[in-house]
Design an enzyme around this catalytic site. Sequence first.
Site, PDB file in Angstrom:
ATOM      1  N   PHE B  11       0.839  -1.202   0.000  1.00  9.33           N
ATOM      2  CA  PHE B  11       0.000   0.000   0.000  1.00  9.33           C
ATOM      3  C   PHE B  11       0.874   1.253   0.000  1.00  9.33           C
ATOM      4  CE2 PHE B  11      -3.564   2.721   1.650  1.00  9.33           C
ATOM      5  CZ  PHE B  11      -4.446   2.434   0.623  1.00  9.33           C
ATOM      6  N   LYS B 128       7.846  -5.554 -11.606  1.00  6.94           N
ATOM      7  CA  LYS B 128       8.727  -6.184 -12.607  1.00  6.94           C
ATOM      8  C   LYS B 128       9.349  -7.493 -12.105  1.00  6.94           C
ATOM      9  CE  LYS B 128      11.375  -2.497 -12.659  1.00  6.94           C
ATOM     10  NZ  LYS B 128      10.580  -1.448 -12.022  1.00  6.94           N
ATOM     11  N   GLY B 209      13.400  13.725  -7.194  1.00  2.00           N
ATOM     12  CA  GLY B 209      12.789  12.457  -6.776  1.00  2.00           C
ATOM     13  C   GLY B 209      12.757  11.406  -7.871  1.00  2.00           C
ATOM     14  N   LYS B 227      12.896  -4.907 -17.794  1.00  2.00           N
ATOM     15  CA  LYS B 227      11.800  -4.620 -18.735  1.00  2.00           C
ATOM     16  C   LYS B 227      12.049  -5.271 -20.090  1.00  2.00           C
ATOM     17  CE  LYS B 227      10.850  -0.363 -16.232  1.00  2.00           C
ATOM     18  NZ  LYS B 227      11.223   1.065 -16.100  1.00  2.00           N
ATOM     19  N   GLY B 325       5.026   7.077 -12.127  1.00  4.84           N
ATOM     20  CA  GLY B 325       4.003   7.954 -11.560  1.00  4.84           C
ATOM     21  C   GLY B 325       2.987   7.127 -10.799  1.00  4.84           C
TER      22      GLY B 325
END
Lengths: 347, 347
Positions: B11, B128, B209, B227, B325
């Site tokens: 969370f 991932k 950040g 990826k 994001g």
Amino acid sequence: MTEYKIALVGFGGVNRGLAQLIAERNATWQAELGFSLSIVGVTDLFLGSIIDRNGLDASTLASLPAAKGAFAQLPGGSAEAFNEAVIKQSGADIVAEATFTNPVDGEPAATFCRWALEAGKHVVTTNKGPIALHGAELKQLAKANGVAFEYEGSVMSGTPVLRLANKTLAGAEVRGFEGILNGTSNYVLTRMEEGLSFDEAVAKAQELGYAEADPSADVDGYDVRLKVVILANELLDAHLQVSDVACNGIRGISSADIERVRDSGARWKLIGSARREDDGSVRASVEARLLPSWHPLIGISGATNAVSFETALLGAVTVSGPGAGRIETAFALLSDIVAIHASRHKA
Amino acid sequence: MTEYKIALVGFGGVNRGLAQLIAERNATWQAELGFSLSIVGVTDLFLGSIIDRNGLDASTLASLPAAKGAFAQLPGGSAEAFNEAVIKQSGADIVAEATFTNPVDGEPAATFCRWALEAGKHVVTTNKGPIALHGAELKQLAKANGVAFEYEGSVMSGTPVLRLANKTLAGAEVRGFEGILNGTSNYVLTRMEEGLSFDEAVAKAQELGYAEADPSADVDGYDVRLKVVILANELLDAHLQVSDVACNGIRGISSADIERVRDSGARWKLIGSARREDDGSVRASVEARLLPSWHPLIGISGATNAVSFETALLGAVTVSGPGAGRIETAFALLSDIVAIHASRHKA
């Protein structure tokens, strides 16, 4: 395994490309896509028509000479285009409509689509005319007859634009889009950046077969306007008519305009766009815009097309790819059939 | 109308973002997507856990303080993370796994996925680790249990990359891809083009950040490598392990290298790529490459990510959008649920 019977309406580059793909790849499709295609009819105003409910040889069709009435050379073929019979009587499950785009009333393609949908056949088309001018009516007709009406190829050939926005961005809340939707005008602008005048760049585009003898549909924005109407109505649930979209092309952009911004990283582009405003209305336009260097479409050069979607949850998502081409547009028809197949055979 | 019961595992920003979207948009989703979501359990190693099979208030969850054991503040909540109970005993239809990425063994996320799949629950994840390291096993487990396993967010957050290639490009024959798959390293290169040194650019990324205190995963290519493995295994049916992919980052690119190509239109980019060779093998790599000015990825600046697919029928098709994001990644989970819903409710 499923076999779809397909009738090809219009047998220029696109449906001929589809016949070629079928000839080369049907066995692969059975294994990888879960279906194969059997061509049961073809009709073309110039070439004539042919029907065989047991299936025609795709390779023979793909190599048919481009001569007036050529279908009469094949057993059972005719120099006459029996459009209605091919659409309604060939036993097709799917009608692939790829006749010429009529930007005034969408005919005869719109009628071909109506005939097919009313006869309970799925329709796949690459034709901007029927969608931009009669899209809502035809979608309703498809729904009433329980069949699919798919037209990925009406915008950016086989590059997945409609399905990207409708399927993979579902829930991201598309608010608007900006697109470079005409390869010819973008090619002209790119060549002008390299130093050619407008007239020289247009001549070069004509030489390469990108531009027609009358380049107006491309450079004056009329082609883009049809695509803007299709995208806005599809993605923003707008109810735009072609005449609702202000349309200006690239004739007003001079070499001096381009020279002036050369070192700034900004570029002139012909942009088709639409956006849902806060009051719920949709505003759409076609116009040359000076894009800033950070714009998602800034790198789209030459004959490539692209659309940048503005979404609430993801910000800008941009897809670029071919906007034209025989095989590229034939793939759009295949991708429509893949979607029809998927919607009828769920996991 | 359908309501899916969902359990949130982890969370941090992502699942908290999903809770926020549920709080704001559940009614809209009922109307527009055909389903709504009810959160029946949440667990987080730092915050603790909570279960309510009748549904928790999404708004309350979204605004929970980020304090150790904070779930103990809610009625029925606990400072302890009862992961297994939340996954197996909350009555969830879908488990949304968004814990931290462990690039070494994918744990504990991989175990969380196994528990959920074995219990017959769909899994959606943005992680991932489990996909790159245990993807084949987990897909098999999902299949054996008749549930879905979706992970659009494992590459480029909510930007539709996996689904674009798998669904909308089905039949176009993807042969390979090149991607800018790490926003931090791309941001560093963009700032170096503006005159900063590597160290200055990294410091700037840390200030914003984008980069961790140890920027290695980003600038040395390790994040991209995961990826690449995910994309190659998914789109090219490769069977790559992480160690199969040669990996070099951007530390070797100096300001002088960038200065040298400034006027040519070429740009240095960190490219993750894979390609199926003629002999059927798949070669994959992560390395800094000097892209020519016409390359489809040349315009991808700053923190934006992009993948360009090489296809047999369409040539290059490129999609760009956010690569990270909180809400963007939460949308990936939503898009996975949209796909699950679509696959279970025919047109």
